[in-house]
Design a protein around this motif. Structure first.
Motif, PDB file in Angstrom:
ATOM      1  N   SER A  63       1.360  -8.438   4.344  1.00 14.18           N
ATOM      2  CA  SER A  63       0.064  -8.132   4.955  1.00 14.18           C
ATOM      3  C   SER A  63       0.209  -7.576   6.355  1.00 14.18           C
ATOM      4  O   SER A  63      -0.593  -7.905   7.224  1.00 14.18           O
ATOM      5  N   TYR A 306      12.121  -0.600  -6.053  1.00 10.24           N
ATOM      6  CA  TYR A 306      11.045  -1.475  -5.581  1.00 10.24           C
ATOM      7  C   TYR A 306      11.222  -2.882  -6.136  1.00 10.24           C
ATOM      8  O   TYR A 306      11.031  -3.880  -5.427  1.00 10.24           O
TER       9      TYR A 306
ATOM     10  N   GLY B  21       5.887 -15.635  -9.086  1.00  9.24           N
ATOM     11  CA  GLY B  21       6.093 -15.416  -7.656  1.00  9.24           C
ATOM     12  C   GLY B  21       6.030 -13.948  -7.315  1.00  9.24           C
ATOM     13  O   GLY B  21       5.414 -13.525  -6.342  1.00  9.24           O
ATOM     14  N   LEU B  22       6.673 -13.124  -8.172  1.00  9.68           N
ATOM     15  CA  LEU B  22       6.650 -11.677  -7.929  1.00  9.68           C
ATOM     16  C   LEU B  22       5.236 -11.145  -8.003  1.00  9.68           C
ATOM     17  O   LEU B  22       4.869 -10.221  -7.273  1.00  9.68           O
ATOM     18  N   SER B  23       4.418 -11.741  -8.873  1.00  9.18           N
ATOM     19  CA  SER B  23       3.059 -11.215  -9.010  1.00  9.18           C
ATOM     20  C   SER B  23       2.277 -11.433  -7.728  1.00  9.18           C
ATOM     21  O   SER B  23       1.453 -10.601  -7.353  1.00  9.18           O
ATOM     22  N   VAL B  24       2.548 -12.548  -7.017  1.00 13.50           N
ATOM     23  CA  VAL B  24       1.811 -12.790  -5.776  1.00 13.50           C
ATOM     24  C   VAL B  24       2.137 -11.719  -4.747  1.00 13.50           C
ATOM     25  O   VAL B  24       1.258 -11.102  -4.140  1.00 13.50           O
ATOM     26  N   THR B  25       3.431 -11.473  -4.538  1.00 17.89           N
ATOM     27  CA  THR B  25       3.780 -10.483  -3.516  1.00 17.89           C
ATOM     28  C   THR B  25       3.383  -9.084  -3.945  1.00 17.89           C
ATOM     29  O   THR B  25       2.946  -8.274  -3.118  1.00 17.89           O
ATOM     30  N   THR B  26       3.497  -8.786  -5.252  1.00 14.55           N
ATOM     31  CA  THR B  26       3.105  -7.453  -5.690  1.00 14.55           C
ATOM     32  C   THR B  26       1.614  -7.245  -5.491  1.00 14.55           C
ATOM     33  O   THR B  26       1.167  -6.159  -5.119  1.00 14.55           O
ATOM     34  N   LYS B  27       0.840  -8.319  -5.694  1.00 16.17           N
ATOM     35  CA  LYS B  27      -0.601  -8.188  -5.496  1.00 16.17           C
ATOM     36  C   LYS B  27      -0.910  -7.828  -4.048  1.00 16.17           C
ATOM     37  O   LYS B  27      -1.729  -6.951  -3.775  1.00 16.17           O
ATOM     38  N   TYR B  28      -0.220  -8.485  -3.104  1.00 12.69           N
ATOM     39  CA  TYR B  28      -0.458  -8.139  -1.706  1.00 12.69           C
ATOM     40  C   TYR B  28       0.024  -6.746  -1.391  1.00 12.69           C
ATOM     41  O   TYR B  28      -0.579  -6.015  -0.614  1.00 12.69           O
ATOM     42  N   PHE B  29       1.150  -6.343  -2.022  1.00 20.18           N
ATOM     43  CA  PHE B  29       1.676  -5.016  -1.745  1.00 20.18           C
ATOM     44  C   PHE B  29       0.710  -3.953  -2.221  1.00 20.18           C
ATOM     45  O   PHE B  29       0.432  -2.980  -1.517  1.00 20.18           O
ATOM     46  N   MET B  32      -2.548  -3.252  -0.140  1.00 16.89           N
ATOM     47  CA  MET B  32      -2.367  -2.442   1.064  1.00 16.89           C
ATOM     48  C   MET B  32      -3.261  -2.860   2.205  1.00 16.89           C
ATOM     49  O   MET B  32      -3.490  -2.108   3.130  1.00 16.89           O
ATOM     50  N   LYS B  33      -3.788  -4.109   2.141  1.00 20.29           N
ATOM     51  CA  LYS B  33      -4.620  -4.566   3.255  1.00 20.29           C
ATOM     52  C   LYS B  33      -3.727  -5.231   4.278  1.00 20.29           C
ATOM     53  O   LYS B  33      -2.894  -6.045   3.935  1.00 20.29           O
ATOM     54  N   THR B  34      -3.898  -4.898   5.529  1.00 13.45           N
ATOM     55  CA  THR B  34      -3.051  -5.523   6.538  1.00 13.45           C
ATOM     56  C   THR B  34      -3.917  -6.291   7.510  1.00 13.45           C
ATOM     57  O   THR B  34      -5.094  -6.014   7.675  1.00 13.45           O
ATOM     58  N   ASN B  35      -3.290  -7.260   8.150  1.00  8.24           N
ATOM     59  CA  ASN B  35      -4.016  -8.067   9.135  1.00  8.24           C
ATOM     60  C   ASN B  35      -3.601  -7.715  10.534  1.00  8.24           C
ATOM     61  O   ASN B  35      -3.756  -8.515  11.436  1.00  8.24           O
TER      62      ASN B  35
END
Lengths: 353, 173, 381
Positions: A63, A306, B21-29, B32-35
């Motif tokens: 993020s 990736y 676990g990979l699905s969590v990080t891929t979802k964030y990737f 494309m929302k950044t804080n």
């Protein structure tokens, strides 16, 4: 406009120029040299892109925005890093063993790089389509073990030596599942030539869909371990404390080790794409787009890379003994079972090899 | 036989959890929302109560500082950052003559602002970029800390400017 | 100093044969996020033989300073004792002083204190989760934890003006009342945050690599934990009920419903599970406290100068994010404490580190250290 035609056009053009200059005698030298130079240039650019991609991928997974100041979207960040590394002071330990110390980074870089020679980017775009392609790649990339051991030994540093030993043990033990996962492919296609494997997949379904999904995952895992990347990066991670094999290196030599690691990732991913994902073949239902095979290859390559990057940023690290346990007690039995199963299936379906 | 079954089950369960676990990080990737707040270009406003920088309030109408040198802030400060002096003028009223606050030891606890009964000290939340090149410039006197309150921030009668505690001297002697 | 230490290590009961062991310094400068803790690790090959923590790199003599400050001024120093969960330490000192002087804060102040302390517990556990995962090697949960923690710190900043050293919980109540938009924003945050906990657990809890690194590592049996002074979530991970909020309820903890999170395992994984469950409990606690907030005064009437009764002393404890935080105050009739001692959970949890890591590998020290949730400013004060 397929890849083959592009290459043939360019080759004809160059032969024309050389012929006009009266140098047609040396065409047989110039051709491979030009191919190798083109490959070198392309791969260097691709590695720079990969370093940027790793930082951006890791950033967006977390993020945050990655590099975005140096050039548009931060694309020139790698250039800035490269410049920084080249102008760094080359600190060398006094009591090092000079020849292995100097050769180690070069060997690490060259050994993996030489593996790119047989990768087919498209039907005709390959530097040399050796008919022992797979064997050649596995053999050449094993040179990295020598590089790591020389680096660890010649640094004259107890901790670097230990790190080098551990890294070498890891690489050597993960070579076995790497090769074993490729054996069923060789059994099915009957050829070691990478172009031949892709041709086989053109006729039948891609290997990852038809039979060898397990082998794909074993291969990717073993390839990550070969490149010393997380979750198998104990030598790098505990380098905070004990020192990996590259502790005593700085500047360009350090950069060579890391470039070697990235190129190992590229080579392994390229082999995975060629052998399991169909190389330059288009996705079955998207064939109507008529994109050149080169584009498909690069897209699949970026996807596999990736995956390898996602492994690094999602999973914790394995401890050294757990790493070896995993390699010997999990990956190798599964790979052997895969070989046996494939053998049975071939016997049943084709009534003999 | 049970051990072999357990072995394969462990591998499959482990593999599935890795995919989760990979699905969590891929979802964030993929989202494309950044804080990230890209700082010098995007400056988000700080809340009104932010304890950013202490200023001495200067009353533009009466052309003087509100401070009467009652010394409550100096007594309240845990680190003795405040040194001030005052005189009694002709009409018998105390006025402040010098006020020095050492920001290199100030911990921005807010006791001085709370202790002040004359609306002389306040936090100005907009001023938070206070890095200096020389440590000496962190010892600020009343001219450096002068601040005139804008009209829209004047305290309303039903809401006093200072903190509503029943103890006027929350810090003792 | 180092020679003294080394001679202590080497001059022990060594065998006649020269053993090939060496001393590794996990120096005060850490890439991990534990602050300035130094561990001298005596190793035999890969195996750890002894771990000696060297403390004091962050000693700031807070206890001595407090002897020269009035009671309210001491609260500003308590923020710095444990800056990761500063509200808890503020509360501990305020409660101790109130008990010493016989003050009773109004109900609204008590509920507000509970809201903020439980929010602080969530924030502290999020930071811990990130640091623990980072020690094990997963670098991403750190960023996720900090992302949510930033929202909690925004809530704090809206109320008291600071993000880390709040000075909010005062003797007799709280500093200032919450803004009207605090309650809706807090509820919105809790609604946003609760599904995220499930996400972090998906990422870590049953990950086979994480399980391999933390299951069975750093086993604290209940007797060993009690005998060695372990407290807080580290002891609850061994199944021992030790929550001060249940044993000696302070504020209004006896009027709200929450379960004490116990896990029977005793290893790093159990301690991780305890803390994740505590985050969920704290979310429910904040919701209950927000429901019970009623208008009223936020600080009780205090004398102009707070003086302790002469020849008085008190030991008052609360459950901070790390365990039992106790304040021992001695009053002598003046406005400054005669003695203020902070009994911090991290300091007593450090003792058990040596016994937990003997015979294990170097990588396990990082896992155990992370799971004990040690914060160095609390250790050194």
């Amino acid at each position: 406009m397929t890849g083959e035609k592009i290459i043939q056009t360019i080759a004809a053009f160059i032969h024309q120029i050389l012929g006009a200059a009266g140098l047609s005698g040396i065409i047989f030298i110039i051709d491979p040299v030009l191919c190798a130079v083109a490959m070198f240039g392309f791969i260097s650019l691709f590695v720079m892109f990969l370093v940027w991609m790793e930082r951006k991928v890791s950033a967006h997974m977390q993020s945050r925005i990655g590099p975005n100041r140096v050039g548009i979207f931060g694309l020139l960040q790698t250039v800035a890093d490269a410049v920084k590394l080249t102008i760094k002071e080359d600190v060398k330990p006094i009591h090092r063993d000079v020849i292995p110390y100097t050769i180690a980074p070069i060997l690490a870089f060259v050994a993996t790089f030489a593996g790119m020679v047989v990768i087919p980017f498209d039907k005709g775009i390959v530097v040399q389509d050796l008919n022992i392609g797979l064997l050649y790649i596995i053999a050449i990339t094993s040179f990295t073990v020598i590089a790591i051991l020389s680096a660890g030994w010649s640094s004259n540093n107890k901790f670097a030596l230990l790190g080098g030993f551990r890294s070498a043990a890891q690489i050597v033990s993960y070579e076995v599942p790497l090769v074993l996962s490729l054996v069923p492919i060789i059994m099915t296609t009957g050829t070691l030539r990478l172009g031949g494997i892709v041709d086989y997949q053109a006729g039948h379904r891609w290997f990852i869909f038809s039979q060898q999904a397990i082998a794909f995952f074993i291969f990717i895992t073993a390839a990550t371990a070969e490149a010393n990347r997380a979750p198998f990066d104990i030598p790098e991670a505990e380098s905070e404390l004990i020192g990996g094999f590259h502790t005593e290196y700085s500047g360009v030599k350090f950069a060579m080790f890391f470039l070697g690691e990235y190129i190992a990732v590229i080579v392994s991913s390229a082999v995975a794409v060629t052998v399991f994902l169909g190389g330059w073949l288009p996705l079955p239902f998207l064939g109507f787009l008529h994109l050149p095979g080169f584009v498909w290859f690069m897209a699949k390559l970026v996807f596999v890379i990736y995956l390898i990057m996602a492994f690094r940023w999602t999973f914790p690290r394995l401890r050294v003994d757990q790493l070896m346990d995993f390699g010997w007690k999990v990956l190798i039995p599964i790979a052997i079972l895969n070989v046996l199963a494939t053998g049975f299936v071939i016997l049943l379906l084709e009534g003999g090899v | 036989m049970g051990a072999i079954f357990q072995y394969f089950k462990n591998i499959l369960v482990g593999f599935w959890n890795l995919i989760l676990g990979l699905s969590v990080t891929t979802k964030y990737f993929l989202s494309m929302k950044t804080n990230t707040q890209q700082y010098p270009e995007e400056k988000l406003p700080l809340p009104a109560r932010s304890r950013s920088m202490i200023k001495l309030i200067y009353d533009g109408d009466k052309d003087q500082f509100n401070c009467v040198a009652c010394m409550m802030c100096a007594k309240a400060c845990p680190n003795s950052c405040i040194k001030l002096e005052g005189v009694r003028d002709a009409g018998g009223k105390r006025r402040m003559t010098t006020f020095k606050l050492d920001f290199s030891t100030c911990i921005f606890c807010g006791y001085c602002v709370e202790a002040c009964g004359f609306d002389a000290l306040t936090f100005v939340s907009e001023e938070y970029e206070n890095s200096v090149y020389k440590r000496g410039s962190l010892l600020q006197d009343e001219q450096a800390m002068k601040w005139v309150r804008p009209a829209h921030l004047a305290p309303k009668p039903e809401e006093p400017a200072k903190v509503e505690t029943s103890a006027p001297a929350a810090a003792g002697a | 100093m180092t020679d003294l230490l080394l001679s202590q290590i080497k001059g022990g009961n060594e065998s006649q044969f020269g053993t090939d062991e060496y001393v590794v310094n996990l120096g005060p400068q850490h890439p991990a996020t534990h602050g300035v803790l130094r561990l001298v690790v005596k190793m035999d090959g890969e195996t750890v033989k002894e771990t000696i923590p060297v403390l004091g790199y962050l000693h700031r003599s807070i206890e001595k300073i407090c002897e020269n400050r009035t009671y309210p001024q001491c609260i500003t120093y308590t923020d710095r004792v444990d800056y990761v969960s500063a509200m808890s330490v503020n509360l501990a000192f305020a409660l101790a002083t109130e008990r010493l002087m016989g003050l009773e804060p109004p109900p609204r102040a008590q509920w507000l204190r509970m809201v903020f302390v439980e929010l602080q517990r969530i924030a502290s556990h999020l930071l811990w989760m990130g640091a623990f995962a980072g020690d094990i090697g997963a670098l991403t949960p750190f960023l996720y934890g900090l992302r949510e923690r930033e929202r909690i710190l925004d809530l704090f900043e809206m109320t008291c003006g600071q993000r880390l050293t709040y000075n909010y919980i005062r003797i007799g109540g709280v500093m200032i009342d919450i803004l009207p938009e605090f309650v809706p924003k807090c509820r919105a945050f809790l609604d946003y945050f609760e599904p995220k906990i499930a996400e972090y657990e998906e990422l870590l809890t049953y990950n086979p690599i994480f399980l391999e690194r933390t299951r069975g590592v750093g086993l604290i049996s209940p007797e060993m934990g009690i005998n060695n002074g372990v407290c807080g979530p580290s002891l609850r991970g061994s199944g021992v009920a030790c929550d001060v909020r249940k044993q000696q309820p302070y504020l209004y903890y006896d009027q709200v419903k929450f379960t004490e999170c116990l896990e029977p395992g005793g290893d790093c994984w159990s301690r991780y599970r305890v803390r994740m469950r505590e985050i969920r409990e704290s979310v429910s606690l904040v919701r209950q406290c927000l429901d019970r907030l009623e208008p009223g005064p936020i600080e009780t009437k205090l004398p102009p100068i707070l003086k302790a009764p002469p020849a008085s002393e008190i030991y008052s404890r609360i459950e901070s994010s790390r365990g039992e935080m106790g304040i021992y105050l001695v009053g002598d009739g003046t406005a400054k404490p005669y003695k203020a001692k902070f009994r911090c959970a991290s300091f007593s949890n450090t003792y058990v580190l040596d016994q937990l890591t003997r015979g294990w590998k170097l990588a396990d020290i990082m896992a155990v250290l992370g799971s004990l949730d040690m914060i160095v400013p609390e250790v050194d004060r």
